[in-house]
Design a protein around this motif. Structure first.
Motif, PDB file in Angstrom:
ATOM      1  N   MET A 115      13.366 -13.147 -57.338  1.00  0.00           N
ATOM      2  CA  MET A 115      13.481 -12.249 -56.068  1.00  0.00           C
ATOM      3  C   MET A 115      13.838 -13.098 -54.807  1.00  0.00           C
ATOM      4  O   MET A 115      14.590 -12.658 -53.916  1.00  0.00           O
ATOM      5  CB  MET A 115      12.144 -11.490 -55.869  1.00  0.00           C
ATOM      6  N   GLU A 116      13.017 -14.116 -54.939  1.00  0.00           N
ATOM      7  CA  GLU A 116      13.234 -15.003 -53.509  1.00  0.00           C
ATOM      8  C   GLU A 116      14.712 -15.524 -53.518  1.00  0.00           C
ATOM      9  O   GLU A 116      15.326 -15.514 -52.344  1.00  0.00           O
ATOM     10  CB  GLU A 116      12.282 -16.186 -53.582  1.00  0.00           C
ATOM     11  N   GLU A 119      17.144 -12.671 -52.858  1.00  0.00           N
ATOM     12  CA  GLU A 119      17.500 -12.543 -51.385  1.00  0.00           C
ATOM     13  C   GLU A 119      18.317 -13.383 -50.748  1.00  0.00           C
ATOM     14  O   GLU A 119      18.894 -13.255 -49.704  1.00  0.00           O
ATOM     15  CB  GLU A 119      15.832 -12.229 -50.738  1.00  0.00           C
ATOM     16  N   GLU A 120      17.959 -14.690 -50.865  1.00  0.00           N
ATOM     17  CA  GLU A 120      18.712 -16.021 -50.269  1.00  0.00           C
ATOM     18  C   GLU A 120      20.093 -15.870 -50.608  1.00  0.00           C
ATOM     19  O   GLU A 120      20.893 -16.162 -49.414  1.00  0.00           O
ATOM     20  CB  GLU A 120      18.060 -17.147 -50.910  1.00  0.00           C
ATOM     21  N   GLY A 122      21.671 -12.983 -51.379  1.00  0.00           N
ATOM     22  CA  GLY A 122      22.516 -11.730 -51.338  1.00  0.00           C
ATOM     23  C   GLY A 122      22.764 -11.026 -52.608  1.00  0.00           C
ATOM     24  O   GLY A 122      23.738 -10.477 -52.494  1.00  0.00           O
ATOM     25  N   ARG A 124      22.279  -8.453 -55.429  1.00  0.00           N
ATOM     26  CA  ARG A 124      21.565  -7.013 -55.562  1.00  0.00           C
ATOM     27  C   ARG A 124      20.986  -6.814 -56.964  1.00  0.00           C
ATOM     28  O   ARG A 124      20.291  -6.095 -57.226  1.00  0.00           O
ATOM     29  CB  ARG A 124      22.766  -6.156 -55.286  1.00  0.00           C
ATOM     30  N   ILE A 164      16.065  -4.721 -55.158  1.00  0.00           N
ATOM     31  CA  ILE A 164      16.892  -5.309 -56.107  1.00  0.00           C
ATOM     32  C   ILE A 164      16.680  -4.727 -57.295  1.00  0.00           C
ATOM     33  O   ILE A 164      15.925  -4.026 -57.745  1.00  0.00           O
ATOM     34  CB  ILE A 164      16.057  -6.846 -56.068  1.00  0.00           C
TER      35      ILE A 164
END
Length: 264
Positions: A115-116, A119-120, A122, A124, A164
């Motif tokens: 998940m980290e 996010e970093e 971008g 989805r 996500i």
């Protein structure tokens, strides 16, 4: 031999796992399932109109030199395909258990890392290499331990979490077929020997219980997969109806008010 990559494409489209322009994070351990996942996504990148494919690898530090070698293999594999690879080492043994098993801690750390990175970067979509075998094992494990309808769904083909989407493009394919195709194409992969040790419950189900039951039904894995699909459809229908019912129920000062629909 049937090209399993086409089956992956069919599964992705059937479950609407990706959209045009998505950045997709592929979770790759180095084992046959995740290597095939990476190969498939790489080959289908243009058909799926994925804008970027990123490789993600976590070393749990549970197997010393062997797990480090697995990570190095993944890093090199990504480099050979011209893909970015995000790698991290986490010593699971140093994390407080809190009554959880090593498997559960490893899973939590792994998904937190995914998940980290998503996010970093971008991304989805996070794609994992869960197969039909994993689904069958999960259903059987939960049946043995006792589970609700929600638990008996097993591994969800598509699951949303914090904006996500986690997807399993290999969920309709057996591990046996994956290994056959990789071997036929000469594609290398790593073997985690702890998967064969009768220490973890999943390994016992995989190596002892499932093979015993398959004597009575050789298609048992497919049967368990189909059961999970039917139960998932039932669960989603029930949840949708429950959500609708909330629109007609209100609670005020401890009193429940029910608004009935007009029946024409």
């Amino acid at each position: 031999m049937f090209n399993l990559t086409e089956q992956v494409l069919k599964t992705i489209r059937n479950y609407a796992m990706t959209r045009q322009g998505d950045v997709v994070l592929a979770a790759v351990s180095g084992g046959p399932d995740s290597v095939f996942l990476l190969e498939s996504l790489y080959r289908l990148k243009n058909k799926l109109q994925i804008s970027k494919l990123v490789v993600c690898n976590l070393d749990h530090c549970l197997r010393g030199k062997e797990s480090r070698a697995d990570s190095l293999f993944v890093i090199r594999k990504a480099r050979d395909l011209g893909l970015e690879c995000v790698h991290k080492r986490v010593d699971i043994k140093k994390i407080k258990r809190g009554g959880l098993s090593t498997e559960e801690i490893a899973r939590q750390v792994r998904y937190r890392f995914f998940m980290e990175v998503a996010e970093e970067k971008g991304a989805r979509v996070i794609a994992t290499g869960h197969t039909l075998d994993d689904q069958a094992e999960t259903i059987l494990m939960r049946f043995i331990k006792g589970a609700s309808l929600k638990g008996m769904i097993g591994v969800m083909p598509v699951r949303a979490e914090g904006g996500i989407t986690i997807v399993r493009p290999l969920i309709e394919i057996t591990k046996e077929d994956i290994i056959k195709q990789l071997d036929a194409e000469g594609i290398r992969y790593r073997i985690d020997h702890t998967n064969f040790e009768p220490v973890y419950f999943r390994n016992i189900v995989r190596k002892e219980i499932l093979p015993f039951l398959e004597q009575y039904n050789p298609r048992l894995k497919r049967v368990l997969f189909n059961l999970a699909e039917h139960l998932r459809e039932d669960f989603e229908f029930i949840e949708a109806e429950r959500s609708k019912s909330k629109e007609f129920v209100s609670i005020l000062n401890g009193a429940v008010e029910i608004m009935l629909k007009d029946i024409a």
